[in-house]
Design a protein around this motif. Structure first.
Motif, PDB file in Angstrom:
ATOM      1  N   GLN A  37       0.819  -1.214   0.000  1.00  0.00           N
ATOM      2  CA  GLN A  37       0.000   0.000   0.000  1.00  0.00           C
ATOM      3  C   GLN A  37       0.857   1.269   0.000  1.00  0.00           C
ATOM      4  O   GLN A  37       0.329   2.376  -0.102  1.00  0.00           O
ATOM      5  CB  GLN A  37      -0.933  -0.011   1.219  1.00  0.00           C
ATOM      6  N   ALA A  38       2.175   1.129   0.072  1.00  0.00           N
ATOM      7  CA  ALA A  38       3.055   2.303   0.038  1.00  0.00           C
ATOM      8  C   ALA A  38       2.881   3.047  -1.280  1.00  0.00           C
ATOM      9  O   ALA A  38       2.593   2.440  -2.310  1.00  0.00           O
ATOM     10  CB  ALA A  38       4.509   1.861   0.208  1.00  0.00           C
ATOM     11  N   PRO A  39       3.067   4.368  -1.273  1.00  0.00           N
ATOM     12  CA  PRO A  39       2.883   5.135  -2.502  1.00  0.00           C
ATOM     13  C   PRO A  39       3.971   4.859  -3.534  1.00  0.00           C
ATOM     14  O   PRO A  39       5.103   4.516  -3.185  1.00  0.00           O
ATOM     15  CB  PRO A  39       2.955   6.588  -2.024  1.00  0.00           C
ATOM     16  N   THR A  40       3.608   5.008  -4.805  1.00  0.00           N
ATOM     17  CA  THR A  40       4.568   4.893  -5.903  1.00  0.00           C
ATOM     18  C   THR A  40       4.326   6.023  -6.893  1.00  0.00           C
ATOM     19  O   THR A  40       3.206   6.527  -7.007  1.00  0.00           O
ATOM     20  CB  THR A  40       4.451   3.550  -6.651  1.00  0.00           C
ATOM     21  N   SER A  41       5.360   6.418  -7.613  1.00  0.00           N
ATOM     22  CA  SER A  41       5.244   7.486  -8.594  1.00  0.00           C
ATOM     23  C   SER A  41       4.199   7.143  -9.653  1.00  0.00           C
ATOM     24  O   SER A  41       4.195   6.035 -10.197  1.00  0.00           O
ATOM     25  CB  SER A  41       6.601   7.699  -9.261  1.00  0.00           C
ATOM     26  N   ILE A  42       3.302   8.053  -9.922  1.00  0.00           N
ATOM     27  CA  ILE A  42       2.189   7.964 -10.875  1.00  0.00           C
ATOM     28  C   ILE A  42       1.334   6.708 -10.692  1.00  0.00           C
ATOM     29  O   ILE A  42       0.655   6.280 -11.617  1.00  0.00           O
ATOM     30  CB  ILE A  42       2.651   8.089 -12.349  1.00  0.00           C
ATOM     31  N   ASN A  43       1.381   6.102  -9.514  1.00  0.00           N
ATOM     32  CA  ASN A  43       0.720   4.817  -9.274  1.00  0.00           C
ATOM     33  C   ASN A  43       1.217   3.751 -10.243  1.00  0.00           C
ATOM     34  O   ASN A  43       0.509   2.813 -10.598  1.00  0.00           O
ATOM     35  CB  ASN A  43      -0.809   4.937  -9.369  1.00  0.00           C
ATOM     36  N   GLY A  44       2.479   3.891 -10.677  1.00  0.00           N
ATOM     37  CA  GLY A  44       3.056   2.918 -11.594  1.00  0.00           C
ATOM     38  C   GLY A  44       3.322   1.574 -10.954  1.00  0.00           C
ATOM     39  O   GLY A  44       3.423   0.562 -11.638  1.00  0.00           O
ATOM     40  N   GLN A  45       3.433   1.564  -9.611  1.00  0.00           N
ATOM     41  CA  GLN A  45       3.682   0.333  -8.857  1.00  0.00           C
ATOM     42  C   GLN A  45       4.885  -0.423  -9.430  1.00  0.00           C
ATOM     43  O   GLN A  45       4.845  -1.643  -9.609  1.00  0.00           O
ATOM     44  CB  GLN A  45       2.423  -0.537  -8.821  1.00  0.00           C
ATOM     45  N   GLN A  46       5.948   0.366  -9.706  1.00  0.00           N
ATOM     46  CA  GLN A  46       7.154  -0.196 -10.302  1.00  0.00           C
ATOM     47  C   GLN A  46       8.121  -0.725  -9.241  1.00  0.00           C
ATOM     48  O   GLN A  46       9.335  -0.543  -9.328  1.00  0.00           O
ATOM     49  CB  GLN A  46       7.843   0.826 -11.211  1.00  0.00           C
ATOM     50  N   THR A  47       7.576  -1.388  -8.242  1.00  0.00           N
ATOM     51  CA  THR A  47       8.364  -2.124  -7.248  1.00  0.00           C
ATOM     52  C   THR A  47       7.761  -3.508  -7.097  1.00  0.00           C
ATOM     53  O   THR A  47       6.537  -3.641  -7.015  1.00  0.00           O
ATOM     54  CB  THR A  47       8.344  -1.426  -5.873  1.00  0.00           C
ATOM     55  N   SER A  48       8.603  -4.530  -7.084  1.00  0.00           N
ATOM     56  CA  SER A  48       8.157  -5.883  -6.757  1.00  0.00           C
ATOM     57  C   SER A  48       9.018  -6.428  -5.635  1.00  0.00           C
ATOM     58  O   SER A  48      10.175  -6.013  -5.459  1.00  0.00           O
ATOM     59  CB  SER A  48       8.251  -6.811  -7.974  1.00  0.00           C
ATOM     60  N   LEU A  49       8.471  -7.351  -4.886  1.00  0.00           N
ATOM     61  CA  LEU A  49       9.204  -7.999  -3.803  1.00  0.00           C
ATOM     62  C   LEU A  49       9.403  -9.466  -4.158  1.00  0.00           C
ATOM     63  O   LEU A  49       8.476 -10.124  -4.627  1.00  0.00           O
ATOM     64  CB  LEU A  49       8.442  -7.905  -2.478  1.00  0.00           C
ATOM     65  N   VAL A  50      10.600  -9.969  -3.922  1.00  0.00           N
ATOM     66  CA  VAL A  50      10.850 -11.408  -3.992  1.00  0.00           C
ATOM     67  C   VAL A  50      11.059 -11.878  -2.565  1.00  0.00           C
ATOM     68  O   VAL A  50      12.012 -11.449  -1.901  1.00  0.00           O
ATOM     69  CB  VAL A  50      12.064 -11.744  -4.876  1.00  0.00           C
ATOM     70  N   VAL A  51      10.153 -12.708  -2.089  1.00  0.00           N
ATOM     71  CA  VAL A  51      10.141 -13.147  -0.697  1.00  0.00           C
ATOM     72  C   VAL A  51      10.787 -14.533  -0.617  1.00  0.00           C
ATOM     73  O   VAL A  51      10.296 -15.487  -1.217  1.00  0.00           O
ATOM     74  CB  VAL A  51       8.697 -13.194  -0.155  1.00  0.00           C
ATOM     75  N   ILE A  52      11.878 -14.619   0.127  1.00  0.00           N
ATOM     76  CA  ILE A  52      12.663 -15.857   0.185  1.00  0.00           C
ATOM     77  C   ILE A  52      12.554 -16.452   1.587  1.00  0.00           C
ATOM     78  O   ILE A  52      12.919 -15.808   2.579  1.00  0.00           O
ATOM     79  CB  ILE A  52      14.146 -15.578  -0.160  1.00  0.00           C
ATOM     80  N   ARG A  53      12.079 -17.686   1.669  1.00  0.00           N
ATOM     81  CA  ARG A  53      11.953 -18.398   2.938  1.00  0.00           C
ATOM     82  C   ARG A  53      12.772 -19.683   2.966  1.00  0.00           C
ATOM     83  O   ARG A  53      13.045 -20.217   4.037  1.00  0.00           O
ATOM     84  CB  ARG A  53      10.478 -18.705   3.231  1.00  0.00           C
TER      85      ARG A  53
END
Length: 251
Positions: A37-53
């Motif tokens: 839910q964190a903000p991103t520039s122009i709502n581009g949502q140009q961040t992804s997370l790789v979750v490693i367990r």
């Protein structure tokens, strides 16, 4: 009147020692949902997370980051990825060609958004009683990390974070910062205040280390000068270019 959120943020510390207890699936999902839910520039949502367990994969990330035990000892490692592959898919739907990753602005935007996501992730983790530390050391060998995570073109891993249950017997003290007036300046940048703040903080940090019996630790000036006198991760530009990033907008 104290505010619990403000107090939590003011007590933020890097947690490098964990008990080994697992992070619950419910808590991890809540942390990731809050981070998204964190903000991103122009709502581009140009961040992804790789979750490693997977523990073997976490060990590989730790090795890539220079053999860091704080990474190897975490229950979860999350890699924050600049992701213009996602926005390229949007451009494809719109029938246009994306060029943002070939600009300085694109790289800055991606890094800023990943930093916002990291801060949100840490705040959410702390709110649920977990500890975390940002890991910039993944940029020590980005090519191997890109291969490990199978990252496509137009993506780049900029930072990671550990996650685990803090070991209360090895909990770090809250580290002091430069004087507030040399950090948050009114109306215009004040270089004189910054210089005064550096000199003051050099003594404050020295006293803080000494109070913990860590007399071998360097001062602020010594440590920053040692690190920033070299290009300590020298393959960033080459691996950015290999992933399709460049400064094509240079005059």
């Amino acid at each position: 009147m104290s505010n619990p959120v403000i107090e939590q943020l003011r007590q933020r510390r890097s947690v490098r020692a964990f008990t080994g207890e697992p992070v619950s699936d419910v808590d991890l999902a809540a942390i990731l949902s809050a981070t998204q839910q964190a903000p991103t520039s122009i709502n581009g949502q140009q961040t992804s997370l790789v979750v490693i367990r997977d523990s073997d994969r976490i060990a590989q990330v730790a090795q890539i980051a220079g053999g860091q035990p704080q990474v190897a000892g975490a229950d979860v490692v999350v890699v924050f990825v600049i992701d213009f592959n996602r926005t390229a898919e949007a451009a494809k739907l719109a029938g246009t060609e994306q060029v943002v990753e070939r600009s300085a602005e694109g790289i800055v935007t991606g890094a800023v958004d990943a930093g916002i996501a990291l801060a949100t992730f840490q705040a959410a983790a702390n709110a649920l009683g977990y500890g975390s530390t940002p890991i910039g050391g993944i940029r020590r060998n980005p090519a191997d990390l890109i291969a490990l995570l199978d990252l496509p073109p137009r993506t780049y891993p900029v930072v990671a974070a550990t996650l685990g249950v803090p070991d209360p017997e090895r909990l770090a003290q809250v580290k002091p910062r430069v004087p507030l007036e040399s950090y948050a300046m009114e109306e215009t940048y004040d270089a004189e205040k910054v210089a005064e703040g550096v000199a003051t903080y050099d003594q404050v940090l020295r006293a803080w280390w000494d109070a913990q019996g860590l007399t071998q630790m360097g001062t602020y000036s010594q440590d920053t000068a040692k690190t920033y006198s070299t290009v300590y991760f020298p393959t960033i530009a080459a691996t950015l270019r290999a992933q399709g990033f460049e400064f094509a907008d240079e005059a």
